[in-house]
Design a protein around this motif. Structure first.
Motif, short mmCIF file in Angstrom:
data_model
loop_
_atom_site.label_atom_id
_atom_site.label_comp_id
_atom_site.label_asym_id
_atom_site.label_seq_id
_atom_site.Cartn_x
_atom_site.Cartn_y
_atom_site.Cartn_z
N GLN A 78 7.08 35.39 68.48
CA GLN A 78 7.55 34.07 68.05
C GLN A 78 9.05 34.07 67.77
OE1 GLN A 78 5.02 32.89 64.78
NE2 GLN A 78 3.15 33.13 65.99
N LYS A 79 9.55 35.15 67.18
CA LYS A 79 10.99 35.24 66.89
C LYS A 79 11.79 35.34 68.18
CE LYS A 79 10.53 37.34 62.31
NZ LYS A 79 10.78 38.55 61.47
N LEU A 80 11.28 36.13 69.14
CA LEU A 80 11.96 36.25 70.42
C LEU A 80 11.96 34.92 71.17
CD1 LEU A 80 10.70 39.75 71.64
CD2 LEU A 80 13.00 39.15 70.87
N GLU A 81 10.86 34.17 71.07
CA GLU A 81 10.80 32.87 71.71
C GLU A 81 11.82 31.92 71.09
OE1 GLU A 81 7.38 29.65 72.93
OE2 GLU A 81 7.52 30.23 70.83
N ALA A 82 11.92 31.92 69.77
CA ALA A 82 12.88 31.05 69.09
C ALA A 82 14.31 31.40 69.50
CB ALA A 82 12.71 31.18 67.57
N LEU A 83 14.59 32.70 69.60
CA LEU A 83 15.92 33.14 70.02
C LEU A 83 16.21 32.71 71.44
CD1 LEU A 83 18.50 34.79 69.55
CD2 LEU A 83 17.23 36.83 70.27
N LEU A 84 15.23 32.88 72.31
CA LEU A 84 15.40 32.50 73.72
C LEU A 84 15.66 31.01 73.86
CD1 LEU A 84 15.24 33.14 76.76
CD2 LEU A 84 12.76 32.83 76.61
N LEU A 85 14.87 30.20 73.15
CA LEU A 85 15.04 28.75 73.23
C LEU A 85 16.40 28.32 72.67
CD1 LEU A 85 11.49 27.54 72.13
CD2 LEU A 85 12.46 27.56 74.43
N ARG A 86 16.88 29.03 71.65
CA ARG A 86 18.20 28.71 71.09
C ARG A 86 19.30 29.01 72.10
NH1 ARG A 86 18.20 32.04 66.94
NH2 ARG A 86 16.74 30.70 65.83
N VAL A 87 19.18 30.14 72.79
CA VAL A 87 20.17 30.51 73.80
C VAL A 87 20.16 29.50 74.95
CG1 VAL A 87 20.75 32.23 75.55
CG2 VAL A 87 20.12 32.97 73.25
N VAL A 88 18.95 29.12 75.40
CA VAL A 88 18.83 28.15 76.49
C VAL A 88 19.42 26.81 76.08
CG1 VAL A 88 17.20 26.82 77.89
CG2 VAL A 88 16.83 29.27 77.52
N HIS A 89 19.15 26.39 74.84
CA HIS A 89 19.66 25.11 74.34
C HIS A 89 21.18 25.11 74.31
CE1 HIS A 89 19.81 21.38 72.11
NE2 HIS A 89 20.53 21.96 71.17
N LEU A 90 21.77 26.21 73.83
CA LEU A 90 23.23 26.29 73.77
C LEU A 90 23.81 26.30 75.19
CD1 LEU A 90 23.72 28.91 70.90
CD2 LEU A 90 24.21 26.45 70.81
#
Length: 360
Positions: free
Chosen positions: A343-355
């Motif tokens: 879940q933490k890796l998913e949140a990090l990935l989505l944050r990177v994609v969003h930026l």
């Protein structure tokens, strides 16, 4: 909420068993030894018949991905979870085999490869699926936007080019970049077909078992008539071959409509989540080379009935053993709370994609 189709879960189990049996015949050395003994022997024909029966199993998995994926919510955590599972077996089984096999050492490239399983294609299917996964939102949008008539035309062209064309026209096998079906592009085609079957069913035939049996027989007859593996017999024994493709579609069409009793559903629930682990364990490069390769070759010298029973039984034992190890891996991941890491890796990935998308 969509009701779970346990017939599809049963197909996962059956297909993975077929994959194991296929590898017992090929990697295990049965077919190789039978070929040395003579291409006209009964055991040579029997081993190839078994192989052809099982050959469409990999196609089934990609079809299932499309069948299930078109109505499922796209979750990046799914690929992260699979990647951690792949990484675990890539590393742990490497270490285990080195410890078990006397004198075996790891090269620097072996060490690098076991920590980068996707880049080094330690498992070709997962490397190809990883690429496919990135395109699933676009593919689902396409399937849900186009009309049924447009989808039929598109799938017809895809099948004509990537199945019939790859098999009968483009003899240089890297022309379409399918690599005899060991590619993300072929999985993409299968995904779209699975999507279509989920949305509109498959009405080209209704006698699924008869079609499957007939295609097996056709492939086998052509295999022998065209000179076996040494000649052009493999023309209809490749993942993109029309017979192998249609065999997989027939299996999907049959299993998706199965009516199962509660007792069957109970054990299906137990085994279906373990199937990917079975694949990762028995095909882990070190395991395949040092623990499976050539181990079954002596069966080619046995009586046909013994060969049949031992190949079927040996494949079942490998399947069950790998299932047990996968269950233990799941328990270990639960104890280590790996799901929180996912879940933490998913949140990090989505944050990177969003930026990244904001900057574009």
């Amino acid at each position: 909420m969509t009701k779970r189709n346990y017939g599809i879960d049963l197909l996962r189990i059956v297909s993975m068993y077929m994959i194991v049996l296929n590898h017992v015949l090929l990697i295990g050395g049965v077919i190789g030894q039978a070929t040395q003994l003579g291409t006209g022997t009964f055991n040579y024909k029997l081993s190839w018949l078994l192989d052809i029966i099982c050959y469409g199993a990999v196609n089934c998995y990609a079809l299932i991905s499309g069948y299930v994926g078109v109505t499922s919510r796209y979750k990046p955590q799914n690929i992260i979870r699979l990647w951690l599972q792949v990484l675990f077996y890539s590393v742990v089984l490497n270490v285990a085999v080195v410890a078990l096999v006397p004198g075996l050492k790891l090269s620097k490239e072996d060490i690098l490869a076991m920590f980068m399983p996707i880049s080094y294609q330690r498992y070709w299917y997962f490397s190809a699926y990883f690429v496919l996964f990135l395109f699933i939102p676009l593919l689902n949008y396409l399937l849900n936007t186009l009309s049924r008539a447009s989808l039929q035309k598109m799938l017809f062209m895809l099948i004509m080019i990537f199945s019939f064309g790859e098999t009968f026209i483009f003899r240089v096998k890297d022309f379409l970049a399918l690599n005899s079906g060991y590619s993300a592009l072929w999985l993409l085609v299968l995904y779209l077909i699975g999507d279509y079957i989920r949305l509109y069913d498959w009405n080209l035939w209704h006698a699924d078992r008869l079609v499957f049996s007939g295609l097996v027989l056709l492939s086998f007859i052509c295999f022998l008539a065209f000179g076996g593996e040494a000649g052009h017999g493999r023309v209809l024994v490749n993942y993109p071959a029309p017979t192998i493709l249609l065999m997989a579609i027939a299996l999907l069409a049959y299993f998706k409509d199965l009516k199962l009793d509660p007792r069957s559903i109970k054990w299906i629930k137990g085994f279906a989540p373990l199937t990917f682990g079975v694949y990762l364990i028995h095909l882990q490069p070190m395991v395949a080379v040092h623990l499976i390769q050539g181990r079954f070759s002596s069966l080619a010298k046995e009586a046909p009935l013994i060969l049949l029973v031992d190949v079927v039984g040996g494949s079942l034992l490998i399947y069950l053993g790998c299932s047990l190890l996968e269950k233990l891996r799941q328990v270990l991941f639960s104890l280590l709370r790996i799901e929180l890491l996912v879940q933490k890796l998913e949140a990090l990935l989505l944050r990177v994609v969003h930026l990244g998308t904001r900057r574009l």
